[in-house]
Design an enzyme around this catalytic site. Structure first.
Site, PDB file in Angstrom:
ATOM      1  N   TYR A  90      12.901  53.040  39.377  1.00 47.23           N
ATOM      2  CA  TYR A  90      12.422  52.585  38.096  1.00 47.23           C
ATOM      3  C   TYR A  90      13.714  52.249  37.371  1.00 47.23           C
ATOM      4  O   TYR A  90      13.632  51.843  35.938  1.00 47.23           O
ATOM      5  CB  TYR A  90      11.593  53.697  37.264  1.00 47.23           C
ATOM      6  N   ASN A 148       5.333  59.027  30.230  1.00 50.62           N
ATOM      7  CA  ASN A 148       4.195  59.458  29.467  1.00 50.62           C
ATOM      8  C   ASN A 148       4.229  61.153  29.092  1.00 50.62           C
ATOM      9  O   ASN A 148       3.140  61.618  28.525  1.00 50.62           O
ATOM     10  CB  ASN A 148       2.843  59.091  30.180  1.00 50.62           C
ATOM     11  N   HIS A 169      10.733  49.417  31.163  1.00 54.81           N
ATOM     12  CA  HIS A 169      10.258  50.558  30.652  1.00 54.81           C
ATOM     13  C   HIS A 169      11.388  51.666  30.511  1.00 54.81           C
ATOM     14  O   HIS A 169      11.408  52.572  29.806  1.00 54.81           O
ATOM     15  CB  HIS A 169       9.218  51.227  31.497  1.00 54.81           C
TER      16      HIS A 169
END
Length: 192
Positions: free
Chosen positions: A14, A70, A19
């Site tokens: 990632y 999250n 993000h």
């Protein structure tokens, strides 16, 4: 103590994704100060301490939660609790959030802002960012500073948002984001 948290996802796959703009920002801040990251189990985060100011007495703690985007609130609440930075409360009523607004800055990506732009906001809702909402839910206030790094690009028109944010920046986009973060750090964040 000032806390600057960058939001993102911890796995290498990632790292250069849209993000992870928050992680990229705090990494760039650490690089500018030749500072190293260390994992802190209690905070469930990678942390990096910076010291500066005219007397070297001011400190900034950079934080990269390893709880995934999250669930960022879990890590941020742990840090704020440790440093006694959460607002005092009488029952469910906050006595004052003012010190937190000066102490906590959260840097994250924002789909509503064009790539290469940013916005700084204070005491604002999450606007759908689940990492920010997680923080608000855990610390019971939205009265903190947010640096929203724009990631919106033309490709978003053809790709669902949840897939778009997990795509890697192109080399040209990465140059734009890096220049934006450099400008942010030097002109807006005023670390010391």
């Amino acid at each position: 103590m000032r806390i600057i948290a960058g939001l993102g996802n911890p796995e290498d796959k990632y790292y250069l994704t849209r993000h992870n703009a928050g992680f990229l920002a705090v990494d760039q801040i650490a690089n500018l100060h030749n500072a190293d990251w260390n994992y802190n189990k209690k905070f469930k985060s990678d942390i990096c301490a910076l010291f500066g100011g005219t007397d070297g007495n001011k400190s900034v703690l950079l934080v990269k939660p390893r709880t995934y985007m999250n669930k960022s609130g879990e890590a941020i609440a742990n840090v704020l609790n440790y440093y006694h930075l959460l607002p005092k409360r009488l029952g469910f009523i906050p006595v004052s959030d003012a010190p937190l607004a000066d102490s906590l800055t959260v840097i994250h990506d924002d789909l509503d802002i064009e790539l290469g732009k940013f916005k700084i906001s204070l005491d604002s809702r999450s606007a759908g960012n689940r990492g920010v909402q997680s923080i608000i839910d855990r610390i019971k206030t939205k009265n903190f500073t947010r640096v929203r790094i724009g990631i919106r690009a033309l490709a978003l028109i053809k790709i669902p948002a949840e897939k778009f944010v997990l795509q890697k920046f192109s080399p040209d986009e990465m140059k734009t984001v890096s220049a934006l973060i450099d400008d942010l750090v030097r002109r807006e964040l005023k670390l010391f």
